[in-house]
Design a protein around this motif. Structure first.
Motif, PDB file in Angstrom:
ATOM      1  N   LEU A 114       8.019   2.913  -9.124  1.00 44.78           N
ATOM      2  CA  LEU A 114       6.912   3.753  -8.661  1.00 44.78           C
ATOM      3  C   LEU A 114       7.279   5.223  -8.766  1.00 44.78           C
ATOM      4  O   LEU A 114       8.455   5.600  -8.674  1.00 44.78           O
ATOM      5  N   PRO A 115       6.294   6.089  -8.907  1.00 49.78           N
ATOM      6  CA  PRO A 115       6.550   7.528  -8.925  1.00 49.78           C
ATOM      7  C   PRO A 115       7.192   7.992  -7.616  1.00 49.78           C
ATOM      8  O   PRO A 115       6.999   7.379  -6.552  1.00 49.78           O
ATOM      9  N   ASP A 116       7.910   9.082  -7.677  1.00 50.10           N
ATOM     10  CA  ASP A 116       8.615   9.587  -6.503  1.00 50.10           C
ATOM     11  C   ASP A 116       7.677  10.020  -5.387  1.00 50.10           C
ATOM     12  O   ASP A 116       8.081  10.064  -4.214  1.00 50.10           O
ATOM     13  N   ASP A 117       6.436  10.374  -5.747  1.00 46.91           N
ATOM     14  CA  ASP A 117       5.509  10.851  -4.706  1.00 46.91           C
ATOM     15  C   ASP A 117       4.640   9.738  -4.130  1.00 46.91           C
ATOM     16  O   ASP A 117       3.688  10.014  -3.408  1.00 46.91           O
ATOM     17  N   TRP A 118       4.931   8.483  -4.443  1.00 44.51           N
ATOM     18  CA  TRP A 118       4.242   7.352  -3.810  1.00 44.51           C
ATOM     19  C   TRP A 118       5.074   6.918  -2.615  1.00 44.51           C
ATOM     20  O   TRP A 118       6.237   6.533  -2.754  1.00 44.51           O
ATOM     21  N   ASP A 119       4.486   6.955  -1.440  1.00 47.05           N
ATOM     22  CA  ASP A 119       5.182   6.546  -0.221  1.00 47.05           C
ATOM     23  C   ASP A 119       4.722   5.145   0.188  1.00 47.05           C
ATOM     24  O   ASP A 119       3.585   4.972   0.644  1.00 47.05           O
ATOM     25  N   PRO A 120       5.568   4.121   0.060  1.00 48.90           N
ATOM     26  CA  PRO A 120       5.186   2.782   0.513  1.00 48.90           C
ATOM     27  C   PRO A 120       4.941   2.788   2.018  1.00 48.90           C
ATOM     28  O   PRO A 120       5.759   3.296   2.785  1.00 48.90           O
ATOM     29  N   PRO A 139       0.848  -1.202   0.000  1.00 45.61           N
ATOM     30  CA  PRO A 139       0.000   0.000   0.000  1.00 45.61           C
ATOM     31  C   PRO A 139       0.878   1.245   0.000  1.00 45.61           C
ATOM     32  O   PRO A 139       1.913   1.290   0.674  1.00 45.61           O
ATOM     33  N   CYS A 140       0.468   2.231  -0.740  1.00 49.56           N
ATOM     34  CA  CYS A 140       1.235   3.473  -0.843  1.00 49.56           C
ATOM     35  C   CYS A 140       0.342   4.675  -0.541  1.00 49.56           C
ATOM     36  O   CYS A 140      -0.854   4.672  -0.850  1.00 49.56           O
ATOM     37  N   LEU A 141       0.969   5.679   0.040  1.00 44.23           N
ATOM     38  CA  LEU A 141       0.308   6.949   0.323  1.00 44.23           C
ATOM     39  C   LEU A 141       0.668   7.956  -0.767  1.00 44.23           C
ATOM     40  O   LEU A 141       1.842   8.091  -1.139  1.00 44.23           O
ATOM     41  N   VAL A 142      -0.328   8.651  -1.279  1.00 43.08           N
ATOM     42  CA  VAL A 142      -0.081   9.784  -2.176  1.00 43.08           C
ATOM     43  C   VAL A 142      -0.781  11.002  -1.581  1.00 43.08           C
ATOM     44  O   VAL A 142      -1.854  10.875  -0.990  1.00 43.08           O
ATOM     45  N   MET A 143      -0.145  12.158  -1.737  1.00 37.19           N
ATOM     46  CA  MET A 143      -0.655  13.383  -1.115  1.00 37.19           C
ATOM     47  C   MET A 143      -1.408  14.269  -2.096  1.00 37.19           C
ATOM     48  O   MET A 143      -1.599  15.461  -1.839  1.00 37.19           O
ATOM     49  N   ASP A 144      -1.831  13.712  -3.229  1.00 34.41           N
ATOM     50  CA  ASP A 144      -2.598  14.494  -4.198  1.00 34.41           C
ATOM     51  C   ASP A 144      -3.807  15.128  -3.512  1.00 34.41           C
ATOM     52  O   ASP A 144      -4.578  14.446  -2.836  1.00 34.41           O
TER      53      ASP A 144
END
Length: 445
Positions: A411-417, A347-352
């Motif tokens: 993964l994109p740089d803004d995806w936080d595992p 699971p990854c966190l994105v801040m969009d």
């Protein structure tokens, strides 16, 4: 049922039968012999007849009568498992294995101020009545003890079989063919329930005729008529897809979600994981955002590549901390749960959609909101996986080497595992977990 119900005569071709209610039965009292009462009311019983006996008169004869003041206490005592609760109504599994409202404790057709419990062992009661009729009249009859019950998905009540003796309760048609030659693969007819419902048509609920006789279905009667006992009609818990009410199922799904670290070698159905992800993304999130992304590692190659890279990063960190090689090896072994799983989810966190305030306090709170939302999504995922029969373990390791995870998985740089979830079929049932006293975690103002 045919028009011959009054005379008991039936067609000889086996495609018709008669049902008649017995008149002349007295009010049954504790200690009465039900078989003797029936024999006196129906001396014309024949071999092959099926006797349908309302459970209430069996309960009265067996002394299963309590003062009405004890009704709730009686329901508690007869309850094995609460299936559903709505207001004061309880649907429960009782000691006889039946799922019924109020455990089958009944206040109708009994003197005011009393309630009736179901017979202690309805199958044994049916056997006793059958033996008594054989002794009194020399006839070989089937006996079905009936009770009134509601049914899932259907309005209204009907009689069902709760006890049986000398009568086939299930007619297994599997392996046969229908009239078009199609194979019958799942057809098992609940014959005893069909008989109980037919008897209810002529007995009625208020006519004071608690016994009916079916004539013309002798093929269902005999010592060798198949499974003897209405217990065979009760679906086992492992096979029951609807064993809980809605609120009970939700609570059990949450509380029965357990961390599983050992898995069988059985493959995980990718569709089941996708259904769990669909449940995950219904979690609450700030500002109407969608802060979750789920990376599904379905190939052994992708899992191995990621775990190998993470292990090397972890070993570097531990050595940098000054840990001995023995300590490093021991700690790395503790992380093997991810390797034992046949399926991984990252699971990854994105801040969009997040807000930027320009000061550390509010920007920190903003990120915390998104982290909390991601945790809610992962919890939804774990609960939904449990509902699919899959075990899971949420391990934090990817959070300690996010750059490594992003690089390996592209993964994109803004995806936080936010950790990794091991998924698989549990190798064993989890150990019992004692209930926690919720009051220890509550503060009221």
């Amino acid at each position: 049922m045919t028009a011959e119900a009054e005379t008991g005569e039936v067609a000889a071709d086996g495609f018709a039968f008669g049902v008649r209610a017995l008149d002349g039965l007295p009010e049954v009292r504790p200690g009465d012999d039900v078989a003797a009462l029936v024999a006196a009311a129906a001396p014309d019983l024949r071999d092959g007849d099926v006797l349908l006996v309302t459970s209430k008169i069996v309960s009265k004869a067996e002394g299963r009568i309590l003062p009405a003041a004890d009704r709730e206490e009686a329901i508690d005592a007869e309850t094995v498992r609460v299936v559903a609760r709505r207001g004061g109504l309880r649907i429960v599994e009782n000691r006889q294995g039946l799922v019924m409202a109020a455990a089958g404790v009944d206040a109708s057709n009994t003197p005011a101020g009393t309630v009736l419990l179901l017979p202690e062992d309805p199958d044994a009661s049916a056997r006793a009545i059958r033996a008594g009729l054989r002794a009194a009249l020399g006839v070989d009859v089937g006996v079905v003890v009936t009770d009134t019950s509601g049914r899932p998905w259907r309005s209204g009540l009907t009689d069902i079989a709760i006890g049986a003796a000398g009568v086939r309760v299930l007619d297994d048609l599997r392996g046969g063919q229908d009239t078009h030659g199609n194979p019958l693969n799942v057809t098992i007819t609940a014959v005893a329930d069909e008989l109980a419902a037919a008897g209810d048509l002529v007995k009625g609920k208020t006519a004071g005729r608690p016994v009916a006789v079916v004539r013309g279905l002798g093929r269902l009667v005999g010592d060798d008529a198949g499974p003897d006992g209405a217990r065979a009609l009760v679906r086992g818990a492992a096979e029951d897809l609807f064993r809980l009410g809605t609120s009970e199922a939700v609570r059990e799904a949450v509380t029965q979600r357990r961390t599983v670290r050992e898995f069988t070698g059985a493959p995980v159905d990718p569709a089941a994981v996708r259904r769990a992800v669909a449940a995950a993304v219904t979690a609450p999130a700030p500002h109407h955002t969608t802060p979750w992304r789920f990376v599904l590692l379905e190939s052994a190659e992708s899992r191995t590549e990621l775990l190998d890279a993470m292990r090397e990063a972890w070993i570097e960190d531990l050595r940098r901390d000054g840990k001995s090689e023995e300590s490093v090896a021991r700690r790395v072994r503790r992380g093997e749960v991810l390797r034992r799983a046949p399926y991984l989810v990252v699971p990854c966190l994105v801040m969009d959609g997040s807000h930027h305030y320009g000061d550390d306090r509010r920007d920190g709170a903003e990120r915390e909101m998104f982290v909390v939302a991601t945790g809610a999504g992962v919890q939804n995922l774990l609960v939904a996986l449990a509902g699919e029969g899959l075990g899971s373990a949420w391990v934090s390791s990817t959070m300690f080497c996010r750059d490594v995870v992003r690089k390996v998985l592209g993964l994109p740089d803004d995806w936080d595992p936010m950790g990794a979830v091991a998924v698989g079929h549990p190798a064993a049932a989890p150990k019992a977990r004692p209930a926690r006293d919720a009051s220890a975690f509550i503060t009221v103002r």
